[in-house]
Design a protein around this motif. Structure first.
Motif, PDB file in Angstrom:
ATOM      1  N   TYR A  73      -5.233   5.750   1.713  1.00 40.94           N
ATOM      2  CA  TYR A  73      -4.094   6.389   1.077  1.00 40.94           C
ATOM      3  C   TYR A  73      -3.868   6.310  -0.205  1.00 40.94           C
ATOM      4  CZ  TYR A  73      -3.116   5.728   6.244  1.00 40.94           C
ATOM      5  OH  TYR A  73      -3.306   5.674   7.490  1.00 40.94           O
ATOM      6  N   PRO A 122       5.022   5.849  -0.579  1.00 36.46           N
ATOM      7  CA  PRO A 122       4.450   4.851   0.135  1.00 36.46           C
ATOM      8  C   PRO A 122       5.284   3.745   0.835  1.00 36.46           C
ATOM      9  CG  PRO A 122       4.644   4.295  -2.182  1.00 36.46           C
ATOM     10  CD  PRO A 122       5.223   5.790  -2.113  1.00 36.46           C
ATOM     11  N   THR A 175       1.813  -2.710   3.651  1.00 45.20           N
ATOM     12  CA  THR A 175       0.657  -1.895   3.863  1.00 45.20           C
ATOM     13  C   THR A 175       0.476  -1.335   5.075  1.00 45.20           C
ATOM     14  OG1 THR A 175      -0.684  -3.969   3.682  1.00 45.20           O
ATOM     15  CG2 THR A 175      -0.263  -2.973   1.540  1.00 45.20           C
ATOM     16  N   TRP A 208       1.306   2.200   6.580  1.00 40.60           N
ATOM     17  CA  TRP A 208       0.695   3.441   6.333  1.00 40.60           C
ATOM     18  C   TRP A 208       0.166   3.911   7.672  1.00 40.60           C
ATOM     19  CZ3 TRP A 208       0.683   6.683   2.137  1.00 40.60           C
ATOM     20  CH2 TRP A 208       0.863   6.331   1.090  1.00 40.60           C
ATOM     21  N   LYS A 255       2.101   6.641   9.420  1.00 38.69           N
ATOM     22  CA  LYS A 255       2.356   7.949   8.806  1.00 38.69           C
ATOM     23  C   LYS A 255       1.478   8.976   9.505  1.00 38.69           C
ATOM     24  CE  LYS A 255       4.875   6.963   4.928  1.00 38.69           C
ATOM     25  NZ  LYS A 255       6.261   7.581   4.512  1.00 38.69           N
ATOM     26  N   GLN A 258      -3.836  -3.258  -1.809  1.00 34.21           N
ATOM     27  CA  GLN A 258      -2.747  -2.122  -2.431  1.00 34.21           C
ATOM     28  C   GLN A 258      -2.945  -2.271  -3.688  1.00 34.21           C
ATOM     29  OE1 GLN A 258      -0.547  -0.114  -0.476  1.00 34.21           O
ATOM     30  NE2 GLN A 258       0.736   0.458  -2.268  1.00 34.21           N
ATOM     31  N   ASN A 274      -4.445   2.541  -1.630  1.00 32.12           N
ATOM     32  CA  ASN A 274      -4.278   1.554  -0.460  1.00 32.12           C
ATOM     33  C   ASN A 274      -5.398   1.843   0.440  1.00 32.12           C
ATOM     34  OD1 ASN A 274      -3.327   1.586   2.604  1.00 32.12           O
ATOM     35  ND2 ASN A 274      -2.149  -0.116   1.494  1.00 32.12           N
ATOM     36  N   THR A 294      -6.201   0.320   4.343  1.00 28.72           N
ATOM     37  CA  THR A 294      -5.715  -0.480   5.302  1.00 28.72           C
ATOM     38  C   THR A 294      -6.529  -0.872   6.519  1.00 28.72           C
ATOM     39  OG1 THR A 294      -3.414   0.630   4.975  1.00 28.72           O
ATOM     40  CG2 THR A 294      -3.479  -0.241   7.203  1.00 28.72           C
TER      41      THR A 294
END
Length: 139
Positions: A6, A39, A43, A46, A49, A108, A122, A124
């Motif tokens: 991301y 953001p 982390t 994410w 999202k 990150q 990022n 993840t």
């Protein structure tokens, strides 16, 4: 395990809107969190999202590192403090990211850009993520 990548570029001061950057506790209606372009603070969040925020889904650490390096290089002309970034260097960032991702730890990077902008890159870890038992956003 696989990874999701991301990024966010925006006005750095917007990150002060922490309420938009934290999912509700206890878990409840995630709509406002998911809709925010900012953001997340953690982390692993994410993964909450929408899946369309995912820019890449590397299957290997090497693929994830390639994504990070490409995005970093694309932003280099806009670094606010290029000399400071040069002291850290992309090679050091990538070596640290390799160690983290290999160990299942999210990566990150945050870098100030010109005109008050901030870049977040990022990567993840997904299924599993060591910090939260979230399902893969693409499942």
């Amino acid at each position: 395990m696989h990874f999701h990548c991301y990024s966010w570029t925006g006005i750095g001061d917007d990150q002060r809107r922490e309420g938009e950057r934290r999912p509700p506790l206890p878990p409840g209606d995630l709509a406002a969190f998911r809709a925010s372009p900012l953001p997340p603070m953690r982390t692993c969040d994410w993964l909450l999202k929408p899946a369309d925020r995912i820019e890449a889904s590397p299957r290997t650490v090497d693929e994830a590192l390639t994504w990070l390096a490409e995005r970093y290089r694309a932003a280099e002309p806009s670094f606010l403090h290029p000399a400071g970034e040069a002291r850290i260097g992309l090679d050091t960032r990538l070596a640290n990211a390799r160690e983290s991702l290999t160990g299942g730890v999210d990566v990150q990077w945050g870098i100030w850009l010109t005109a008050g902008r901030f870049l977040t890159l990022n990567t993840t870890c997904c299924t599993p993520n060591r910090h939260a038992p979230y399902p893969c956003p693409r499942s």
